[in-house]
Design an enzyme around this catalytic site. Structure first.
Site, PDB file in Angstrom:
ATOM      1  N   ASN A  10      38.025  41.667  29.272  1.00 18.08           N
ATOM      2  CA  ASN A  10      38.561  41.613  30.638  1.00 18.08           C
ATOM      3  C   ASN A  10      40.080  41.690  30.542  1.00 18.08           C
ATOM      4  O   ASN A  10      40.732  40.721  30.172  1.00 18.08           O
ATOM      5  CB  ASN A  10      38.119  40.290  31.297  1.00 18.08           C
ATOM      6  CG  ASN A  10      38.760  40.076  32.654  1.00 18.08           C
ATOM      7  OD1 ASN A  10      39.308  41.010  33.253  1.00 18.08           O
ATOM      8  ND2 ASN A  10      38.705  38.850  33.159  1.00 18.08           N
ATOM      9  N   LYS A  12      42.187  41.957  32.841  1.00 22.41           N
ATOM     10  CA  LYS A  12      42.858  41.330  34.002  1.00 22.41           C
ATOM     11  C   LYS A  12      43.938  42.267  34.561  1.00 22.41           C
ATOM     12  O   LYS A  12      43.799  43.472  34.478  1.00 22.41           O
ATOM     13  CB  LYS A  12      43.420  39.959  33.609  1.00 22.41           C
ATOM     14  CG  LYS A  12      42.381  39.063  32.949  1.00 22.41           C
ATOM     15  CD  LYS A  12      42.786  37.626  32.926  1.00 22.41           C
ATOM     16  CE  LYS A  12      41.764  36.830  32.132  1.00 22.41           C
ATOM     17  NZ  LYS A  12      41.885  35.402  32.277  1.00 22.41           N
ATOM     18  N   HIS A 100      34.539  36.138  39.087  1.00 22.09           N
ATOM     19  CA  HIS A 100      35.376  35.516  38.050  1.00 22.09           C
ATOM     20  C   HIS A 100      36.074  34.294  38.658  1.00 22.09           C
ATOM     21  O   HIS A 100      36.423  34.297  39.836  1.00 22.09           O
ATOM     22  CB  HIS A 100      36.409  36.529  37.531  1.00 22.09           C
ATOM     23  CG  HIS A 100      37.136  36.053  36.316  1.00 22.09           C
ATOM     24  ND1 HIS A 100      38.185  35.167  36.381  1.00 22.09           N
ATOM     25  CD2 HIS A 100      36.943  36.312  34.993  1.00 22.09           C
ATOM     26  CE1 HIS A 100      38.613  34.920  35.149  1.00 22.09           C
ATOM     27  NE2 HIS A 100      37.881  35.602  34.293  1.00 22.09           N
ATOM     28  N   GLU A 102      38.970  33.269  38.516  1.00 21.16           N
ATOM     29  CA  GLU A 102      40.277  33.548  39.134  1.00 21.16           C
ATOM     30  C   GLU A 102      40.095  34.098  40.540  1.00 21.16           C
ATOM     31  O   GLU A 102      40.892  33.817  41.434  1.00 21.16           O
ATOM     32  CB  GLU A 102      41.086  34.504  38.234  1.00 21.16           C
ATOM     33  CG  GLU A 102      41.616  33.784  37.003  1.00 21.16           C
ATOM     34  CD  GLU A 102      41.810  34.636  35.765  1.00 21.16           C
ATOM     35  OE1 GLU A 102      41.815  35.874  35.870  1.00 21.16           O
ATOM     36  OE2 GLU A 102      41.948  34.045  34.676  1.00 21.16           O
ATOM     37  N   GLU A 172      31.682  30.505  31.944  1.00 24.53           N
ATOM     38  CA  GLU A 172      33.099  30.348  31.603  1.00 24.53           C
ATOM     39  C   GLU A 172      33.620  29.037  32.183  1.00 24.53           C
ATOM     40  O   GLU A 172      34.002  28.993  33.372  1.00 24.53           O
ATOM     41  CB  GLU A 172      33.909  31.493  32.207  1.00 24.53           C
ATOM     42  CG  GLU A 172      33.504  32.858  31.724  1.00 24.53           C
ATOM     43  CD  GLU A 172      34.647  33.845  31.866  1.00 24.53           C
ATOM     44  OE1 GLU A 172      35.122  34.309  30.832  1.00 24.53           O
ATOM     45  OE2 GLU A 172      35.082  34.125  32.986  1.00 24.53           O
ATOM     46  N   GLY A 178      41.966  31.015  29.266  1.00 19.79           N
ATOM     47  CA  GLY A 178      43.397  31.242  29.075  1.00 19.79           C
ATOM     48  C   GLY A 178      44.157  30.020  28.599  1.00 19.79           C
ATOM     49  O   GLY A 178      45.388  30.002  28.641  1.00 19.79           O
ATOM     50  N   SER A 217      38.744  31.429  26.058  1.00 25.04           N
ATOM     51  CA  SER A 217      39.544  31.360  24.823  1.00 25.04           C
ATOM     52  C   SER A 217      38.761  31.745  23.574  1.00 25.04           C
ATOM     53  O   SER A 217      38.942  31.155  22.508  1.00 25.04           O
ATOM     54  CB  SER A 217      40.165  29.970  24.675  1.00 25.04           C
ATOM     55  OG  SER A 217      41.045  29.709  25.756  1.00 25.04           O
TER      56      SER A 217
HETATM   57  C1  PEP Z   1      38.398  35.539  31.063  1.00 28.26           C
HETATM   58  O1  PEP Z   1      39.319  36.110  31.596  1.00 28.26           O
HETATM   59  O2  PEP Z   1      37.266  35.668  31.525  1.00 28.26           O
HETATM   60  C2  PEP Z   1      38.663  34.732  29.874  1.00 28.26           C
HETATM   61  C3  PEP Z   1      37.656  34.121  29.300  1.00 28.26           C
HETATM   62  O3  PEP Z   1      39.960  34.660  29.437  1.00 28.26           O
HETATM   63  P1  PEP Z   1      40.451  34.076  28.015  1.00 28.26           P
HETATM   64  O4  PEP Z   1      39.596  34.705  26.960  1.00 28.26           O
HETATM   65  O5  PEP Z   1      41.889  34.464  27.918  1.00 28.26           O
HETATM   66  O6  PEP Z   1      40.257  32.597  28.061  1.00 28.26           O
END
Ligand code: PEP
Length: 256
Positions: A10, A12, A100, A102, A172, A178, A217
């Site tokens: 992803n 972003k 997601h 976000e 997640e 992040g 992460s």
């Molecule tokens: C994500 O954007 O879905 C995500 C898991 O980000 P990160 O791997 O940076 O934690």
């Protein structure tokens, strides 16, 4: 039941279309044919880059699946600034991330809206990656399962029985996205197992078929342990997917 793991990058709101082309080319260079034998790999650029990436994947016969990060639930209409699933379908997009955290946090997306988007993605011959996950406070209060179950039930509410077997769910935990703070492999496994049971309670045969990714992460050092877990069928990767070598390490760890 063998489920093919899906590793999704992803990107972003990062990279212009020139930078995006460079990244996908570097990633393709890092990976060998055998890396794709037991795993699917999807890349999810911003909307402005999808056409460029589609063209490169086609021209160079790369083995990546093409993904998007979001879409509108409607196929067309007066929705200024939005992108429809029909437009993504025309670009040969395979997977669309919906819900997601976000988008749930910054754009107020509800389970109802996520359900409508997931259904529309299927209606346009693509597969939704439906994101769910609890916040830190909810985990600390012992509410993680309850919250995630409500998200799963609400976000999958518009899917048919067959679609429940085909959908991809990304677990997640919001506190792990992040932050560099990954859920332990045991905690991630426990929640993915729980999600599988919830899906099974909606439609029994989907329980063993639905693919459940872990996200939060993930990097080259923790991927192997997470992916070895029985109910984890791949990863949704944010930060580490922006570096070809780091993302390639995650993909190739599938073989370990
Ligand atoms: C994500 O954007 O879905 C995500 C898991 O980000 P990160 O791997 O940076 O934690």
């Amino acid at each position: 039941m063998s489920r093919i793991p899906l590793i999704s990058g992803n990107w972003k709101m990062n990279l212009n279309h020139f930078e995006a082309i460079q990244l996908v080319q570097k990633l393709s260079y890092e990976l060998r044919n055998h890396d794709y034998e037991s795993v699917e790999v999807s890349v999810h650029p911003p909307f402005t880059n999808i056409r460029s990436i589609q063209t490169v994947i086609d021209a160079d016969r790369m083995k990546f699946q093409l993904g998007a990060q979001n879409c509108h639930a409607e196929a067309s209409g007066a929705f200024t600034g939005d992108v429809s699933p029909a437009m993504l379908q025309k670009l040969d997009v395979d997977y669309v991330i919906v819900g997601h955290s976000e988008r749930r946090a910054f754009s107020g997306e509800t389970n109802e809206l996520v359900a409508a988007k997931a259904s529309s993605v299927f209606a346009h011959s693509m597969i939704p990656i439906v994101c769910v996950g609890e916040m830190l406070e909810q985990r600390e209060n012992g509410e993680a399962e309850e919250i995630v179950e409500a998200q799963v039930r609400g976000s999958l509410a518009d899917l048919s029985k067959d679609q429940l077997s085909e959908v991809v769910i990304a677990y997640e935990p919001v506190w792990a996205i992040g932050t560099g703070q990954t859920a332990s492999a045991d905690d991630a496994q426990a929640m993915c197992c729980y999600i599988r049971t919830v899906v099974g309670s909606i439609h029994g045969p989907a329980q063993t078929k639905v693919r459940i990714q872990y996200g939060g992460s993930v990097n080259g050092s923790n991927a192997a342990e997470l992916m070895a877990m029985e109910d984890i069928d791949g990863a949704l990767v944010g930060g580490a997917s922006l570096e070809a070598a780091a993302f390639a390490r995650i993909v190739s760890f599938q073989e370990v």
